[in-house]
Design an enzyme around this catalytic site. Structure first.
Site, PDB file in Angstrom:
ATOM      1  CB  ILE A   1      -0.657   0.081   1.149  1.00  0.00           C
ATOM      2  CG1 ILE A   1      -2.038   1.054   1.433  1.00  0.00           C
ATOM      3  CG2 ILE A   1       0.014   0.794   2.645  1.00  0.00           C
ATOM      4  CD1 ILE A   1      -3.255   0.874   1.496  1.00  0.00           C
TER       5      ILE A   1
ATOM      6  CG  HIS B   1       5.342  -9.150   4.538  1.00  0.00           C
ATOM      7  ND1 HIS B   1       5.052  -8.985   6.422  1.00  0.00           N
ATOM      8  CD2 HIS B   1       5.845  -8.192   4.929  1.00  0.00           C
ATOM      9  CE1 HIS B   1       5.717  -7.994   7.339  1.00  0.00           C
ATOM     10  NE2 HIS B   1       6.076  -7.577   6.571  1.00  0.00           N
TER      11      HIS B   1
ATOM     12  CG  HIS C   1       9.252  -6.234   2.034  1.00  0.00           C
ATOM     13  ND1 HIS C   1       7.785  -5.277   2.287  1.00  0.00           N
ATOM     14  CD2 HIS C   1       9.450  -7.138   2.971  1.00  0.00           C
ATOM     15  CE1 HIS C   1       8.244  -4.511   3.679  1.00  0.00           C
ATOM     16  NE2 HIS C   1       8.459  -5.762   4.200  1.00  0.00           N
TER      17      HIS C   1
HETATM   18  P1  AMP Z   1       7.248  -4.618   7.579  1.00  0.00           P
HETATM   19  O1  AMP Z   1       7.621  -3.458   7.765  1.00  0.00           O
HETATM   20  O2  AMP Z   1       7.980  -5.651   6.869  1.00  0.00           O
HETATM   21  O3  AMP Z   1       6.105  -5.164   8.647  1.00  0.00           O
HETATM   22  O4  AMP Z   1       6.070  -4.286   6.028  1.00  0.00           O
HETATM   23  C1  AMP Z   1       5.161  -4.018   6.507  1.00  0.00           C
HETATM   24  C2  AMP Z   1       4.892  -3.473   5.202  1.00  0.00           C
HETATM   25  O5  AMP Z   1       2.968  -3.617   5.238  1.00  0.00           O
HETATM   26  C3  AMP Z   1       5.015  -2.285   4.636  1.00  0.00           C
HETATM   27  O6  AMP Z   1       5.245  -2.075   3.604  1.00  0.00           O
HETATM   28  C4  AMP Z   1       4.048  -1.548   4.833  1.00  0.00           C
HETATM   29  O7  AMP Z   1       3.888  -0.531   4.169  1.00  0.00           O
HETATM   30  C5  AMP Z   1       2.043  -2.880   4.114  1.00  0.00           C
HETATM   31  N1  AMP Z   1       1.280  -2.463   3.905  1.00  0.00           N
HETATM   32  C6  AMP Z   1       0.696  -2.361   4.969  1.00  0.00           C
HETATM   33  N2  AMP Z   1      -0.880  -2.085   5.065  1.00  0.00           N
HETATM   34  C7  AMP Z   1      -0.852  -2.645   3.782  1.00  0.00           C
HETATM   35  C8  AMP Z   1      -2.436  -2.738   3.496  1.00  0.00           C
HETATM   36  N3  AMP Z   1      -3.272  -2.724   4.107  1.00  0.00           N
HETATM   37  N4  AMP Z   1      -2.392  -3.902   2.025  1.00  0.00           N
HETATM   38  C9  AMP Z   1      -0.916  -3.497   1.369  1.00  0.00           C
HETATM   39  N5  AMP Z   1       0.322  -3.135   2.209  1.00  0.00           N
HETATM   40  C10 AMP Z   1       0.434  -2.948   3.567  1.00  0.00           C
END
Ligand code: AMP
Ligand code: ZN
Length: 115
Positions: free
Chosen positions: A30, A99, A101
């Site tokens: 997002i 997850h 990236h």
């Molecule tokens: P992390 O810092 O590795 O936990 O990454 C979490 C990621 O999730 C970040 O890059 C956020 O931008 C992404 N994120 C958070 N909420 C959403 C959402 N609703 N849809 C898509 N990505 C999201």
């Protein structure tokens, strides 16, 4: 369980999905940090790498292969891409559902520049 990515798996929170099967979902981040920034998650809730068990080896390996597949579909195969997993506070992990990236679409900063 109050988990954002479990809600994306269930479909109660919307996402821009690029791939889905019985084990894995992939969708656009997002808040993209590169021209292409997608996330690959297992449907099974695993909070972080710290919580991954030996039994999860196949599922997590499969997530890597899905990352490769969506990177190829996004046109990143030739120029390359980066696959990242953040684990715990020092990494900046904010969503505690494991997850990957998948980042690309430009020349990415060297990892040495991340601190
Ligand atoms: P992390 O810092 O590795 O936990 O990454 C979490 C990621 O999730 C970040 O890059 C956020 O931008 C992404 N994120 C958070 N909420 C959403 C959402 N609703 N849809 C898509 N990505 C999201
Ligand atoms: Zn979850």
């Amino acid at each position: 369980m109050d988990c954002l990515f479990c809600k994306i798996v269930e479909g109660t929170i919307p996402s821009r999905k690029v791939y889905e099967d019985d084990r894995v979902v992939a969708f656009h981040d997002i808040q993209p940090q590169a021209p292409v920034h997608m996330l690959v998650i297992p449907k099974k809730h695993i909070a972080s790498m710290n919580d991954a068990a030996d039994d999860d080896a196949q599922l997590l390996g499969y997530c890597l292969l899905v990352a490769k597949k969506i990177a190829k579909e996004a046109g990143l195969e030739e120029k390359g891409y980066r696959i990242v997993n953040n684990c715990g506070p020092d990494s900046g992990q904010i969503v505690f559902h494991i997850h990957l990236h998948v980042l690309g679409g430009e020349k990415l900063a060297p990892l040495g520049n991340t601190h």
